[in-house]
Design an enzyme around this catalytic site. Sequence first.
Site, PDB file in Angstrom:
ATOM      1  N   LYS A 155       0.880  -1.271  -0.016  1.00 34.69           N
ATOM      2  CA  LYS A 155      -0.246   0.061  -0.096  1.00 34.69           C
ATOM      3  C   LYS A 155       0.832   1.168  -0.034  1.00 34.69           C
ATOM      4  CE  LYS A 155      -1.781   3.058   1.911  1.00 34.69           C
ATOM      5  NZ  LYS A 155      -1.844   4.500   1.497  1.00 34.69           N
ATOM      6  N   GLU A 202       9.896   1.984  10.725  1.00 30.91           N
ATOM      7  CA  GLU A 202      10.792   2.932  10.510  1.00 30.91           C
ATOM      8  C   GLU A 202      10.166   4.195  10.536  1.00 30.91           C
ATOM      9  OE1 GLU A 202      13.703   0.453   7.294  1.00 30.91           O
ATOM     10  OE2 GLU A 202      13.088   2.418   6.996  1.00 30.91           O
ATOM     11  N   CYS A 248      13.779  11.024   6.508  1.00 26.09           N
ATOM     12  CA  CYS A 248      13.680  10.662   7.911  1.00 26.09           C
ATOM     13  C   CYS A 248      15.250  10.760   8.443  1.00 26.09           C
ATOM     14  CB  CYS A 248      13.528   9.348   8.057  1.00 26.09           C
ATOM     15  SG  CYS A 248      14.363   7.951   7.030  1.00 26.09           S
ATOM     16  N   GLU A 308       9.312  17.240  14.184  1.00 31.58           N
ATOM     17  CA  GLU A 308       9.858  16.712  13.042  1.00 31.58           C
ATOM     18  C   GLU A 308       9.410  17.769  11.810  1.00 31.58           C
ATOM     19  OE1 GLU A 308       8.675  13.193  11.186  1.00 31.58           O
ATOM     20  OE2 GLU A 308      10.875  13.065  10.545  1.00 31.58           O
TER      21      GLU A 308
HETATM   22  P1  NAD Z   1       2.514   9.031   7.004  1.00 28.00           P
HETATM   23  O1  NAD Z   1       2.532   8.011   8.261  1.00 28.00           O
HETATM   24  O2  NAD Z   1       1.478   9.898   6.876  1.00 28.00           O
HETATM   25  O3  NAD Z   1       2.149   7.881   5.917  1.00 28.00           O
HETATM   26  C1  NAD Z   1       2.810   6.646   5.529  1.00 28.00           C
HETATM   27  C2  NAD Z   1       1.913   5.652   4.864  1.00 28.00           C
HETATM   28  O4  NAD Z   1       1.099   5.035   5.891  1.00 28.00           O
HETATM   29  C3  NAD Z   1       0.940   6.115   3.748  1.00 28.00           C
HETATM   30  O5  NAD Z   1       0.976   5.015   2.762  1.00 28.00           O
HETATM   31  C4  NAD Z   1      -0.270   6.209   4.542  1.00 28.00           C
HETATM   32  O6  NAD Z   1      -1.530   6.045   3.475  1.00 28.00           O
HETATM   33  C5  NAD Z   1      -0.321   5.154   5.580  1.00 28.00           C
HETATM   34  N1  NAD Z   1      -1.180   5.355   6.563  1.00 28.00           N
HETATM   35  C6  NAD Z   1      -1.605   6.346   7.025  1.00 28.00           C
HETATM   36  N2  NAD Z   1      -2.407   6.251   8.031  1.00 28.00           N
HETATM   37  C7  NAD Z   1      -2.529   4.966   8.193  1.00 28.00           C
HETATM   38  C8  NAD Z   1      -3.247   3.961   9.045  1.00 28.00           C
HETATM   39  N3  NAD Z   1      -4.031   4.312  10.069  1.00 28.00           N
HETATM   40  N4  NAD Z   1      -3.112   2.631   9.000  1.00 28.00           N
HETATM   41  C9  NAD Z   1      -2.400   2.218   7.846  1.00 28.00           C
HETATM   42  N5  NAD Z   1      -1.736   2.898   7.069  1.00 28.00           N
HETATM   43  C10 NAD Z   1      -1.825   4.221   7.249  1.00 28.00           C
HETATM   44  O7  NAD Z   1       3.786   9.155   6.750  1.00 28.00           O
HETATM   45  P2  NAD Z   1       4.306  10.305   5.360  1.00 28.00           P
HETATM   46  O8  NAD Z   1       3.796  11.633   5.787  1.00 28.00           O
HETATM   47  O9  NAD Z   1       3.881   9.779   4.065  1.00 28.00           O
HETATM   48  O10 NAD Z   1       5.892  10.031   5.648  1.00 28.00           O
HETATM   49  C11 NAD Z   1       6.623  10.935   6.238  1.00 28.00           C
HETATM   50  C12 NAD Z   1       7.117  10.312   7.466  1.00 28.00           C
HETATM   51  O11 NAD Z   1       7.846   9.106   7.228  1.00 28.00           O
HETATM   52  C13 NAD Z   1       7.976  11.169   8.281  1.00 28.00           C
HETATM   53  O12 NAD Z   1       7.691  11.119   9.728  1.00 28.00           O
HETATM   54  C14 NAD Z   1       9.439  10.384   8.123  1.00 28.00           C
HETATM   55  O13 NAD Z   1      10.341  10.636   9.125  1.00 28.00           O
HETATM   56  C15 NAD Z   1       8.843   9.036   7.967  1.00 28.00           C
HETATM   57  N6  NAD Z   1      10.143   8.127   7.388  1.00 28.00           N
HETATM   58  C16 NAD Z   1      10.824   7.316   8.235  1.00 28.00           C
HETATM   59  C17 NAD Z   1      11.923   6.560   7.540  1.00 28.00           C
HETATM   60  C18 NAD Z   1      12.759   5.914   8.361  1.00 28.00           C
HETATM   61  O14 NAD Z   1      13.397   4.932   7.725  1.00 28.00           O
HETATM   62  N7  NAD Z   1      12.623   5.771   9.750  1.00 28.00           N
HETATM   63  C19 NAD Z   1      12.000   6.677   6.191  1.00 28.00           C
HETATM   64  C20 NAD Z   1      11.412   7.539   5.479  1.00 28.00           C
HETATM   65  C21 NAD Z   1      10.166   8.395   5.973  1.00 28.00           C
END
Ligand code: NAD
Length: 502
Positions: free
Chosen positions: A190, A265, A299, A396
């Site tokens: 997804k 992550e 991240c 962040e």
């Molecule tokens: P997000 O958490 O909003 O969304 C990530 C994914 O989760 C999307 O596909 C979204 O549709 C899905 N999602 C959202 N709510 C959900 C739920 N209730 N159940 C299941 N899936 C759900 O994150 P984002 O804004 O897309 O990405 C940015 C974030 O990702 C930042 O906080 C960044 O630091 C983090 N990130 C971390 C790493 C790492 O390796 N630690 C790498 C890349 C990004």
Amino acid sequence: MTDLATHQAKLAGHLARFRETGILNLIGGQSVSGAGGTFQTHSPVDESLIADVALGTAADIDAAAKAAKAAFPAWAALDGETRKTILHRIADLIEARAEEIALCECWDTGQAWRFMSKAALRGAENFRYFADLAPTARDGLSLPTPTHLNITTRKPIGPVGVITPWNTPFMLSTWKIAPALAAGCTVVHKPAEFSPLTARLLAEICQEAGLPPGVLNLVNGMGEGAGRALTEHPDIKAIAFVGESRTGSMIMKQGADTLKRVHFELGGKNPCIVFDDADLDRALDAAIFMIYSLNGERCTSSSRLLVQESIAAEFHERLIARVNNIKVGHPLDPKTEVGPLIHKTHFDKVTGYVEIGKADGATLAAGGTRVGDRGWFVRPTLFTNAHSEMRIAQEEVFGPFLTSITFKDEAEALAIANDVAYGLTAYVWTNDLTRALRFTDGLEAGMIWVNSENVRHLPTPFGGVKASGIGRDGGQWSFDFYMEQKNTALALGQHKIQRLGA
Ligand code: NAD
């Protein structure tokens, strides 16, 4: 034609078919529309419509999970050498289509070409690396005792869900999907609703490479819809999630009833600590690279700069000049260093922190303003005179936004570095080896680089502590997540068995 114009012409060719068909899901080897109709994806460059995207619902997730379950026994039973061959073929096709992937990624996410062209190839590298591990994925240990020979083996856990974010989505998807496939798991992916293009390309590539139907399924949709349904589905045995910390927390709750194994992550607020004995030229290059590359939507970005007081004035002066010189522009222009932010809500969030920083009393030393009036471009931003308790030092921001704090000595630097909820990465600049070892030992972070920017070696563990994550990826750590350990104990002889009721 300029390079930008060449890229734009090529991109238009690649996008034409998506305009016609929309971006479809892939379930059980079939390209299908979503039960929920469609949603639209727009480019952050000019806010124009890219394509309609299949809106997956719980019904689509159910179909995909069933396809993944049906495909699992045969894929899991396949010998590792065959999985290796298929995964290498996927890597070959990624390399062959790397330009298309990078162009689409730039347009969909606003990330600059100079980085995305490399990220596409890193996707191929992820597949090659795990392809080579596939033949030994099941290897275990022999643990003998005087009475028994214990034999451990590893088995793929089953169908897994992979949920990815919009920042460098292609690279991150391959980083999750490649080890899952190498381990013998089947996958329901997804992707983020804001960056669906390259997930579709990856699914097509896997199909073309001969991955059997149902081994990788793609369901687009919203987090609360398709994402939630995936985390709750009883046939999905584990969820590999990359995204925000608070989403991770929600997923943990959603997956509780079906006892999901989770790998997270999550976010970061990573410090770059510069001591006065450091090579300041290199420290400056790395500090700038680690926050302003990838639009700061990274991240592992070093979003907090901790500079020793004795060198702060000079370091800041040089930093401000460089930040003001960063080239903000069209992501398909090879000269561009920072592109537009992913979407309006995120742009509002990032620019909102400019007001928050000023109100808290920090000094806006560079940037902070919008560039142009179309697309979500923002000038690389730097705050100095910040303190650790300020929101711009704690939260962040996830944009090209750097908060600089000064420190007196090592003890104060360590206290500030650890004074956040997150613990993903840290970057330490010093030429004092003893201090480097002592200081890194005290840092609360999953990954630390000394006198370096973030340079990845794939066999090393990738992941964070505190609110930055649960679990590690990379090498055998990935297999620890996607596989179950099984222990079989064989009696070596006639050891004494307690005789009850004799
Ligand atoms: P997000 O958490 O909003 O969304 C990530 C994914 O989760 C999307 O596909 C979204 O549709 C899905 N999602 C959202 N709510 C959900 C739920 N209730 N159940 C299941 N899936 C759900 O994150 P984002 O804004 O897309 O990405 C940015 C974030 O990702 C930042 O906080 C960044 O630091 C983090 N990130 C971390 C790493 C790492 O390796 N630690 C790498 C890349 C990004």
